[in-house]
Scaffold this motif. Structure first.
Motif, short mmCIF file in Angstrom:
data_model
loop_
_atom_site.label_atom_id
_atom_site.label_comp_id
_atom_site.label_asym_id
_atom_site.label_seq_id
_atom_site.Cartn_x
_atom_site.Cartn_y
_atom_site.Cartn_z
N LEU A 23 -13.70 7.06 -3.18
CA LEU A 23 -12.82 6.97 -4.34
C LEU A 23 -12.22 5.57 -4.39
N SER A 24 -12.55 4.83 -5.41
CA SER A 24 -12.09 3.45 -5.55
C SER A 24 -10.69 3.40 -6.14
N THR A 25 -10.15 2.20 -6.20
CA THR A 25 -8.84 1.99 -6.83
C THR A 25 -8.86 2.48 -8.27
N SER A 26 -9.91 2.16 -9.00
CA SER A 26 -9.98 2.56 -10.40
C SER A 26 -10.17 4.06 -10.55
N ASP A 27 -10.92 4.70 -9.63
CA ASP A 27 -11.05 6.16 -9.67
C ASP A 27 -9.67 6.81 -9.57
N LYS A 87 -5.91 6.82 8.66
CA LYS A 87 -5.52 5.77 7.73
C LYS A 87 -5.58 4.43 8.44
N THR A 88 -6.18 3.45 7.80
CA THR A 88 -6.21 2.10 8.36
C THR A 88 -5.52 1.15 7.40
N SER A 89 -4.89 0.14 7.96
CA SER A 89 -4.18 -0.84 7.16
C SER A 89 -4.40 -2.21 7.77
N TYR A 90 -4.81 -3.16 6.95
CA TYR A 90 -5.10 -4.52 7.43
C TYR A 90 -4.55 -5.53 6.44
N LYS A 91 -3.70 -6.42 6.95
CA LYS A 91 -3.14 -7.48 6.11
C LYS A 91 -3.43 -8.82 6.76
N HIS A 92 -3.98 -9.74 5.97
CA HIS A 92 -4.38 -11.06 6.46
C HIS A 92 -3.67 -12.15 5.64
N GLY A 93 -3.27 -13.21 6.33
CA GLY A 93 -2.62 -14.33 5.65
C GLY A 93 -1.12 -14.20 5.61
N LEU A 94 -0.52 -13.67 6.67
CA LEU A 94 0.92 -13.42 6.68
C LEU A 94 1.74 -14.70 6.61
N THR A 105 -6.07 -1.04 2.60
CA THR A 105 -5.67 0.18 3.29
C THR A 105 -6.54 1.33 2.79
N THR A 106 -7.07 2.12 3.72
CA THR A 106 -7.98 3.20 3.36
C THR A 106 -7.59 4.47 4.09
N CYS A 123 -6.00 3.50 -0.31
CA CYS A 123 -4.74 4.19 -0.04
C CYS A 123 -3.54 3.56 -0.74
N SER A 124 -3.78 2.55 -1.57
CA SER A 124 -2.65 1.84 -2.15
C SER A 124 -1.84 2.70 -3.11
N ARG A 125 -2.51 3.49 -3.96
CA ARG A 125 -1.75 4.33 -4.89
C ARG A 125 -1.03 5.44 -4.15
#
Length: 341
Positions: A23-27, A87-94, A105-106, A123-125
């Motif tokens: 399920l994508s962001t747009s879905d 759930k995984t969460s990854y942020k780059h460029g802090l 995030t998924t 997982c953003s929404r």
């Protein structure tokens, strides 16, 4: 419980055990879900956890020495929905500006009755709905009986849905105050309120102290660089402050009559900016799952000033993600990927 019950529908969909619904962001953006449905789903997750039917282990974190990125992994099980998820969460460029950062995030869900995969989704929404729903539940459980005025500090992602969710759990609120400085954010807050509660108005405030002295419920959602900092001396008797971002000074925590947290352990990890000069926190009186379950009351006197800390528990992401997966399956949304074929 019959197969038509909302928690059971996913168990009765014919599935290929080598395929995964993505399920994508747009879905997910196209899914229609009411605020009351979100609140009920999150509340049920807390009740299930308090009953000992769910598992919510501590998250795993990895971060390079220079701090340019951070990653989390959160595993959990919902014992009523009978699903396991990670759930995984990854942020780059802090070290860069927000527009230059990468954030992913998924959530991947498996059915623990059939043993089949349910879905993998952005997982953003989920987070954008779950977090204000939790804040609204904290406000409902901690607010004084005669609470009529709410103040939201900040107009970012969490601030924009804060008032609609507060009105969902506290429908007797009469005055809605907003403290914000970004024109686009203020416009977005007004638009979200009009979409969910047509006819309700917002008072934009420029004197934070005066607004705080009037407020029964204060919800702080501001960003890390916000100059807003409500002090304990500004709070009226019976006020509740809910922290989900920034906007409260440490005094609101350390001088509170009662402290409620979704998780005391997480507050001590993620709320370090609220610690005292020695790096210490006051003891948490109750955690939200216990309060939601009815085992204890957050407020024991009408004039108590209560501090509430909102940090995420993966079981709430799992419950809401599973609800999204049900709605997506019913609408035929998503892409079937033969991942294990």
């Amino acid at each position: 419980m019959t197969p038509s019950h909302p928690l059971e529908r996913a168990h009765h969909v014919d599935r290929d055990d080598t395929a995964l619904r993505v399920l994508s962001t747009s879905d997910l953006a196209g899914l229609d879900i009411t605020l009351a449905d979100v609140v009920d789903t999150v509340e049920q997750a807390y009740r299930t956890l308090a009953a000992g039917k769910s598992d919510n282990p501590r998250k795993l974190t990895v971060k390079p020495a220079d701090g340019h990125s951070v990653s989390y992994a959160m595993l959990g099980r919902d014992g009523v929905r009978n699903v396991v998820a990670i759930k995984t969460s990854y942020k780059h460029g802090l070290h860069s500006g927000r527009e230059e950062q990468h954030y992913y995030t998924t959530l991947t869900i498996y059915d623990d009755v059939t043993g089949l995969p349910v879905a993998m989704m952005d997982c953003s929404r989920i987070g954008s709905l779950r977090t204000p729903a939790v804040s609204a539940l904290l406000a409902r459980e901690c607010a004084a009986p005669d609470a009529r005025t709410a103040l939201v500090i900040g107009t970012g992602t969490q601030g924009r849905l804060a008032l609609p969710f507060l009105l969902t759990t506290l429908p007797k609120l009469e005055r809605l105050l907003l403290s914000g400085t970004h024109p686009d954010g203020i416009t977005a807050v007004r638009a979200e309120l009009a979409r969910h509660f047509p006819g309700r108005g917002i008072e934009l405030v420029d004197d934070l102290e005066a607004a705080t002295r009037d407020a029964d419920v204060i919800l702080a959602t501001a960003g890390a660089h916000s100059p807003a900092a409500v002090e304990a001396d500004w709070l009226k008797p019976g006020a509740v402050t809910v922290l989900v971002g920034h906007g409260l000074a440490p005094s609101t925590l350390h001088r509170a009559d009662r402290v409620i947290a979704t998780s005391e352990a997480q507050m001590r990890v993620t709320g370090t900016d609220m610690a005292d000069a020695d790096g210490d926190f006051p003891a948490v009186d109750l955690e939200l799952p216990v309060v939601i379950a009815g085992a204890a009351k957050a407020r024991t006197a009408d004039d108590q000033r209560i501090f509430a800390y909102n940090s995420g528990l993966v079981v709430t992401d799992i419950a809401l993600g599973h609800r999204f997966a049900q709605l997506a399956a019913a609408q035929g949304l998503g892409t079937e990927v033969a991942l294990w074929r």
